[in-house]
Design a protein around this motif. Structure first.
Motif, mmCIF file in Angstrom:
data_model
loop_
_atom_site.group_PDB
_atom_site.id
_atom_site.type_symbol
_atom_site.label_atom_id
_atom_site.label_comp_id
_atom_site.label_asym_id
_atom_site.label_seq_id
_atom_site.Cartn_x
_atom_site.Cartn_y
_atom_site.Cartn_z
ATOM 1 N N VAL A 183 1.674 9.408 5.634
ATOM 2 C CA VAL A 183 2.236 9.416 6.992
ATOM 3 C C VAL A 183 2.949 8.084 7.191
ATOM 4 O O VAL A 183 2.289 7.042 7.299
ATOM 5 N N PRO A 184 4.284 8.067 7.270
ATOM 6 C CA PRO A 184 5.036 6.798 7.271
ATOM 7 C C PRO A 184 5.088 6.100 8.623
ATOM 8 O O PRO A 184 6.143 5.670 9.083
ATOM 9 N N GLY A 185 3.914 5.972 9.262
ATOM 10 C CA GLY A 185 3.886 5.299 10.549
ATOM 11 C C GLY A 185 2.497 4.813 10.899
ATOM 12 O O GLY A 185 1.484 5.383 10.459
ATOM 13 N N LEU A 186 2.435 3.746 11.691
ATOM 14 C CA LEU A 186 1.176 3.162 12.154
ATOM 15 C C LEU A 186 1.401 2.606 13.550
ATOM 16 O O LEU A 186 2.354 1.854 13.773
ATOM 17 N N LEU A 187 0.531 2.980 14.472
ATOM 18 C CA LEU A 187 0.622 2.510 15.859
ATOM 19 C C LEU A 187 -0.393 1.409 16.137
ATOM 20 O O LEU A 187 -1.519 1.449 15.625
ATOM 21 N N ALA B 240 7.119 1.856 11.255
ATOM 22 C CA ALA B 240 7.526 3.019 10.471
ATOM 23 C C ALA B 240 8.270 2.527 9.250
ATOM 24 O O ALA B 240 8.907 1.472 9.287
ATOM 25 N N TRP B 241 8.192 3.291 8.183
ATOM 26 C CA TRP B 241 8.807 2.832 6.938
ATOM 27 C C TRP B 241 9.362 3.999 6.141
ATOM 28 O O TRP B 241 9.081 5.165 6.412
ATOM 29 N N GLY B 242 10.172 3.645 5.143
ATOM 30 C CA GLY B 242 10.741 4.633 4.244
ATOM 31 C C GLY B 242 11.084 3.977 2.928
ATOM 32 O O GLY B 242 11.046 2.752 2.802
ATOM 33 N N HIS C 159 12.809 8.024 9.985
ATOM 34 C CA HIS C 159 11.404 8.158 10.369
ATOM 35 C C HIS C 159 11.131 7.574 11.750
ATOM 36 O O HIS C 159 10.416 8.176 12.557
ATOM 37 N N ILE C 160 11.684 6.392 12.042
ATOM 38 C CA ILE C 160 11.438 5.792 13.354
ATOM 39 C C ILE C 160 12.050 6.656 14.453
ATOM 40 O O ILE C 160 11.467 6.841 15.529
ATOM 41 N N LYS D 50 0.790 -1.228 0.000
ATOM 42 C CA LYS D 50 0.000 0.000 0.000
ATOM 43 C C LYS D 50 0.826 1.284 0.000
ATOM 44 O O LYS D 50 0.264 2.382 -0.029
ATOM 45 N N THR D 51 2.148 1.165 0.054
ATOM 46 C CA THR D 51 3.015 2.343 0.057
ATOM 47 C C THR D 51 4.208 2.092 -0.866
ATOM 48 O O THR D 51 4.341 1.011 -1.435
ATOM 49 N N ASP D 52 5.082 3.080 -0.958
ATOM 50 C CA ASP D 52 6.312 2.904 -1.732
ATOM 51 C C ASP D 52 7.479 2.496 -0.843
ATOM 52 O O ASP D 52 8.646 2.689 -1.191
ATOM 53 N N ALA D 53 7.174 1.907 0.310
ATOM 54 C CA ALA D 53 8.209 1.526 1.274
ATOM 55 C C ALA D 53 9.213 0.551 0.678
ATOM 56 O O ALA D 53 8.864 -0.347 -0.088
ATOM 57 N N GLY D 54 10.479 0.747 1.070
ATOM 58 C CA GLY D 54 11.530 -0.191 0.725
ATOM 59 C C GLY D 54 12.060 -0.897 1.951
ATOM 60 O O GLY D 54 12.747 -1.912 1.853
#
Length: 215
Positions: A168-172, A180-182, A191-192, A95-99
């Motif tokens: 928003v690159p985070g989820l609690l 957290a992701w990037g 980010h973390i 769902k994101t462009d996270a690597g």
């Protein structure tokens, strides 16, 4: 169509994960073997490396990392088990462009996730560190989603997928921890660190003021 992972790709992923794992462990962010990290190797099909379950994050061994597909199933024969929450990593990659994804358990992120759970998000504003999340807006105000800590891990992954905000690159997860992701390892680590700085600031301000209305 299956994609062949080359040894150089796999070794790069293992090296990156082990390097960041030990650095964050030394900050006290992986207590009691908790938490996990992953690194994406390929998009379609989705393949990523993830830390194996129940390992001490402060040490490095040849059994630290497993390679899995989007269903969190190992793509190679192994006796090791991927982290129980690997499906959440998969949701983030889809769902994101996270690597890279980092999941840690700390007092600070547990505190704010409980305090703001009824709102469904942690509000972040009036803090310079928001810029470290690649959010460059004057008077920036962002909401870090919080979901319930479902015992059913399939349900937890489904709810995580619904709550992810690509901006928003985070989820609690309430009383559990943060994901957290990037786009790469540098961004994910930044980010973390930014989230944890802001959560600690908020926790201290809430305790100081005796209220979660700190602005």
């Amino acid at each position: 169509m299956p994609y062949r992972l080359y040894q150089e790709e796999k070794q790069k992923a293992v090296t990156i994960l082990n390097d960041i794992k030990v650095k964050l462990y030394n900050r006290g962010w992986f207590p009691a073997t908790s938490g996990n990290l992953s690194y994406k190797l390929h998009d379609d099909p989705l393949y990523f490396a993830v830390t194996s379950s129940g390992k001490d994050k402060g040490t490095v061994t040849h059994e630290d990392v497993i390679f899995v597909d989007k269903d969190a199933k190992p793509i190679e024969k192994t006796r090791l088990k991927p982290s129980a929450e690997t499906k959440i990593h998969s949701q983030i990659y889809q769902k994101t462009d996270a690597g890279m994804v980092i999941h840690i358990h700390t007092v600070n992120n547990n505190f704010v996730s409980q305090i703001f759970f009824d709102e469904g998000y942690v509000p972040l504003k009036d803090m310079e560190m928001i810029k470290a999340l690649d959010i460059w807006k004057e008077d920036a105000f962002i909401k870090v989603p919080i979901i319930e800590n479902w015992f059913d891990l399939d349900k937890l992954a489904q709810e995580a997928g619904k709550a992810i905000n690509p901006e928003v690159p985070g989820l609690l997860i309430r009383n559990h921890g943060i994901y957290a992701w990037g786009k790469n390892e540098f961004e994910a680590k930044r980010h973390i660190e930014a989230f944890e700085f802001m959560f600690e600031y908020m926790k201290n301000m809430i305790i100081f003021k005796g209220s979660k209305q700190i602005w």
